[in-house]
Design a protein around this motif. Structure first.
Motif, PDB file in Angstrom:
ATOM      1  N   TYR A  41      44.348  42.777  35.557  1.00 18.17           N
ATOM      2  CA  TYR A  41      44.707  42.437  36.940  1.00 18.17           C
ATOM      3  C   TYR A  41      46.228  42.402  37.122  1.00 18.17           C
ATOM      4  CZ  TYR A  41      39.856  41.653  38.302  1.00 18.17           C
ATOM      5  OH  TYR A  41      38.539  41.845  38.599  1.00 18.17           O
ATOM      6  N   GLY A  75      35.056  45.046  44.547  1.00 17.79           N
ATOM      7  CA  GLY A  75      33.907  45.614  43.849  1.00 17.79           C
ATOM      8  C   GLY A  75      34.236  45.871  42.396  1.00 17.79           C
ATOM      9  N   LYS A  99      37.758  49.243  39.677  1.00 14.75           N
ATOM     10  CA  LYS A  99      39.154  48.970  40.014  1.00 14.75           C
ATOM     11  C   LYS A  99      39.984  50.217  39.677  1.00 14.75           C
ATOM     12  CE  LYS A  99      38.248  44.689  41.058  1.00 14.75           C
ATOM     13  NZ  LYS A  99      37.885  44.436  42.455  1.00 14.75           N
ATOM     14  N   ASP A 135      44.485  39.419  47.069  1.00 11.16           N
ATOM     15  CA  ASP A 135      43.927  39.710  45.746  1.00 11.16           C
ATOM     16  C   ASP A 135      44.778  40.769  45.049  1.00 11.16           C
ATOM     17  OD1 ASP A 135      41.810  37.982  45.846  1.00 11.16           O
ATOM     18  OD2 ASP A 135      40.259  39.514  46.093  1.00 11.16           O
ATOM     19  N   ALA A 136      44.763  40.741  43.717  1.00 12.23           N
ATOM     20  CA  ALA A 136      45.583  41.686  42.953  1.00 12.23           C
ATOM     21  C   ALA A 136      45.080  43.127  43.075  1.00 12.23           C
ATOM     22  CB  ALA A 136      45.607  41.260  41.487  1.00 12.23           C
ATOM     23  N   ASP A 137      43.865  43.303  43.616  1.00 10.46           N
ATOM     24  CA  ASP A 137      43.349  44.676  43.772  1.00 10.46           C
ATOM     25  C   ASP A 137      43.583  45.204  45.191  1.00 10.46           C
ATOM     26  OD1 ASP A 137      41.555  42.905  44.891  1.00 10.46           O
ATOM     27  OD2 ASP A 137      39.752  43.942  44.194  1.00 10.46           O
ATOM     28  N   THR A 150      44.864  36.580  36.031  1.00  3.93           N
ATOM     29  CA  THR A 150      44.504  35.807  34.832  1.00  3.93           C
ATOM     30  C   THR A 150      44.398  36.666  33.576  1.00  3.93           C
ATOM     31  OG1 THR A 150      42.117  36.049  35.087  1.00  3.93           O
ATOM     32  CG2 THR A 150      43.137  34.196  36.248  1.00  3.93           C
ATOM     33  N   LEU A 159      46.979  36.349  42.429  1.00  2.00           N
ATOM     34  CA  LEU A 159      46.484  35.666  41.221  1.00  2.00           C
ATOM     35  C   LEU A 159      46.226  36.689  40.117  1.00  2.00           C
ATOM     36  CD1 LEU A 159      45.102  33.237  39.690  1.00  2.00           C
ATOM     37  CD2 LEU A 159      42.968  33.968  40.786  1.00  2.00           C
ATOM     38  N   ASP A 200      35.189  32.395  44.530  1.00  2.00           N
ATOM     39  CA  ASP A 200      35.964  31.639  45.531  1.00  2.00           C
ATOM     40  C   ASP A 200      35.526  31.966  46.950  1.00  2.00           C
ATOM     41  OD1 ASP A 200      37.446  34.267  44.956  1.00  2.00           O
ATOM     42  OD2 ASP A 200      38.311  33.587  46.849  1.00  2.00           O
ATOM     43  N   ARG A 258      28.362  40.225  39.558  1.00  2.00           N
ATOM     44  CA  ARG A 258      29.709  40.197  38.977  1.00  2.00           C
ATOM     45  C   ARG A 258      29.858  38.916  38.147  1.00  2.00           C
ATOM     46  NH1 ARG A 258      33.620  42.813  41.915  1.00  2.00           N
ATOM     47  NH2 ARG A 258      34.927  42.431  40.099  1.00  2.00           N
TER      48      ARG A 258
HETATM   49  N1  UPG Z   1      41.138  37.799  39.251  1.00  2.00           N
HETATM   50  C1  UPG Z   1      41.834  37.607  38.080  1.00  2.00           C
HETATM   51  N2  UPG Z   1      41.171  37.732  36.888  1.00  2.00           N
HETATM   52  C2  UPG Z   1      39.858  38.067  36.805  1.00  2.00           C
HETATM   53  C3  UPG Z   1      39.154  38.283  38.000  1.00  2.00           C
HETATM   54  C4  UPG Z   1      39.820  38.142  39.209  1.00  2.00           C
HETATM   55  O1  UPG Z   1      43.031  37.331  38.101  1.00  2.00           O
HETATM   56  O2  UPG Z   1      39.326  38.186  35.683  1.00  2.00           O
HETATM   57  C5  UPG Z   1      41.837  37.606  40.546  1.00  2.00           C
HETATM   58  C6  UPG Z   1      42.571  38.861  41.022  1.00  2.00           C
HETATM   59  O3  UPG Z   1      43.621  38.511  41.870  1.00  2.00           O
HETATM   60  C7  UPG Z   1      41.477  39.557  41.793  1.00  2.00           C
HETATM   61  C8  UPG Z   1      40.838  38.371  42.512  1.00  2.00           C
HETATM   62  O4  UPG Z   1      40.867  37.306  41.558  1.00  2.00           O
HETATM   63  O5  UPG Z   1      41.922  40.577  42.662  1.00  2.00           O
HETATM   64  C9  UPG Z   1      39.402  38.600  42.973  1.00  2.00           C
HETATM   65  O6  UPG Z   1      38.639  39.244  41.954  1.00  2.00           O
HETATM   66  P1  UPG Z   1      38.110  40.735  42.170  1.00  2.00           P
HETATM   67  O7  UPG Z   1      37.480  41.205  40.910  1.00  2.00           O
HETATM   68  O8  UPG Z   1      39.211  41.556  42.710  1.00  2.00           O
HETATM   69  O9  UPG Z   1      37.017  40.450  43.262  1.00  2.00           O
HETATM   70  P2  UPG Z   1      36.424  41.478  44.349  1.00  2.00           P
HETATM   71  O10 UPG Z   1      35.853  42.636  43.637  1.00  2.00           O
HETATM   72  O11 UPG Z   1      37.483  41.762  45.338  1.00  2.00           O
HETATM   73  O12 UPG Z   1      35.208  40.574  44.992  1.00  2.00           O
HETATM   74  C10 UPG Z   1      35.046  39.664  46.005  1.00  2.00           C
HETATM   75  C11 UPG Z   1      36.129  39.349  47.037  1.00  2.00           C
HETATM   76  C12 UPG Z   1      37.230  38.545  46.381  1.00  2.00           C
HETATM   77  C13 UPG Z   1      36.654  37.281  45.783  1.00  2.00           C
HETATM   78  C14 UPG Z   1      35.537  37.623  44.820  1.00  2.00           C
HETATM   79  C15 UPG Z   1      34.834  36.359  44.295  1.00  2.00           C
HETATM   80  O13 UPG Z   1      36.634  40.550  47.597  1.00  2.00           O
HETATM   81  O14 UPG Z   1      38.231  38.230  47.321  1.00  2.00           O
HETATM   82  O15 UPG Z   1      37.679  36.628  45.048  1.00  2.00           O
HETATM   83  O16 UPG Z   1      34.567  38.422  45.454  1.00  2.00           O
HETATM   84  O17 UPG Z   1      34.339  35.568  45.325  1.00  2.00           O
END
Ligand code: UPG
Length: 334
Positions: free
Chosen positions: A15, A216, A219, A102-104, A11, A9, A164, A77
């Motif tokens: 990312y 976290g 990134k 996740d994209a990270d 957005t 994903l 989510d 967050r």
């Molecule tokens: N994402 C976007 N746009 C954003 C934020 C997130 O496309 O502005 C997507 C992207 O794929 C990203 C994922 O959503 O990797 C999750 O967001 P991220 O900031 O990477 O979350 P994490 O730091 O990994 O935090 C945790 C979980 C994650 C979960 C999130 C919210 O590891 O899987 O989605 O918490 O519950």
């Protein structure tokens, strides 16, 4: 097999950089499956086009935001309400089974065996192991599941963390006590907090890690990378050596495989020398941005160049372009 896919994903442009490195990392280790990116209409046109060249399918979806500031504050967050958008992945009924990433995430070893697992499979969250981390999971696309999830979303207190992960842990709450085969090994979703909490285990199992997940606030794309000496700079305080090594692995792919795409793309367009991309992935139009309007006058290698780089004013299309940096490296070696 062709009806199975890895899905991510994206957005926004930041990312998107993560998703591009993720895709390249999956392709590098080899896969038989399709790569799919769910995007929202907040992406800039160039990043969208590069995603379209890299992924087999790029699908526009509606953004969905929990707007749950109370729970997101607990998570520290506030920006993660948008991760509700992830549930659109259940709409991909053209595929029989998918692995969401996740994209990270960064894939270090083959992970196609994940498709042998069933919905809903995920790895334990390092912060609360009775919950799964929702950065990597195996699922079966189904409009019915999507509709049920949407019903939960429209109710009160849909997610205990506002993102989510809280939502999916409530919905798939039987994961905790279900068949152990739905519990993915931690090596399929090694989250960054494990680096602080159990370094000896990271050292012991390092060569078995399949997926590193930069979960976290920090990134990899928020750092800067110097290809000449392989140094990272930015907010690296408290990062262990192992964590730095994985961040470097991410940056090597970014620099060697993604950066050339960004540069090439820009060179084919009219806005060459007018736009640059910050490490955060935001496209900056230097024609109306004072900070980067002096792109043409900064001398490569000067103190000003270094300052611009460190403050995120990277001119991917000009002085910091892949070919330019290659030329400089070759000159230095000669
Ligand atoms: N994402 C976007 N746009 C954003 C934020 C997130 O496309 O502005 C997507 C992207 O794929 C990203 C994922 O959503 O990797 C999750 O967001 P991220 O900031 O990477 O979350 P994490 O730091 O990994 O935090 C945790 C979980 C994650 C979960 C999130 C919210 O590891 O899987 O989605 O918490 O519950």
């Amino acid at each position: 097999m062709s009806s199975e896919a890895f899905v991510t994903l994206v957005t926004n442009d930041s990312y998107a950089l993560g998703a591009l490195v993720l895709a390249k990392s999956i392709q590098s280790v080899g896969t038989q499956r399709k790569l799919v990116a769910l995007i929202s209409n907040n992406l800039s046109a160039p990043l969208r086009e590069i995603l379209e060249k890299t992924f087999n399918e790029v699908i526009l979806v509606e953004e969905l935001d929990s707007r749950d500031s109370e729970h997101l504050r607990l998570l520290l967050r506030p920006e993660l309400g948008i991760t509700f958008t992830k549930i659109n992945c259940w709409l991909l009924e053209q595929y029989t089974k998918c692995v969401f990433l996740d994209a990270d995430c960064l894939v270090l070893r083959q992970i196609d065996d994940l498709f042998e697992r069933e919905e809903f499979s995920a790895a334990h969250d390092a912060g609360w192991p009775d919950c799964f981390n929702s950065g990597v999971f195996v699922y079966r696309p189904s409009k019915e599941t999507y509709t049920k999830l949407m019903q939960v979303v429209s109710g009160k207190d849909a997610s205990f963390d506002g993102g989510d992960q809280g939502l999916l842990n409530e919905y798939f709450s039987n994961w905790r006590s279900s068949d152990i085969s739905r519990h993915l090994p931690f090596t399929y979703n090694v989250t960054s907090n494990a680096f602080y909490s159990y370094l000896p285990a990271i050292t012991r199992f390092r060569n078995e890690i399949r997926i590193i997940h930069f979960a976290g606030a920090l990134k990899p794309w928020q750092l800067t990378y110097n290809p000449e000496n392989e140094q990272l700079s930015g907010n690296l305080e408290g990062q262990s050596d192992v964590q730095r090594d994985f961040l470097l692995s991410w940056w090597r792919i970014m620099y060697q495989q993604v950066w050339p795409l960004l540069s090439t793309f820009n060179q084919q367009t009219d806005f060459i020398n007018k736009s640059s991309i910050s490490p955060q992935g935001q496209l900056i139009d230097s024609s109306n941005n004072n900070n980067s309007s002096n792109n043409d006058t900064i001398q490569p290698g000067s103190a000003e160049h270094r300052r611009a780089w460190e403050t995120g004013h990277i001119d991917y299309t000009g002085r910091d372009s892949y070919s330019h940096i290659q030329e400089q490296l070759e000159r230095n070696i000669a």
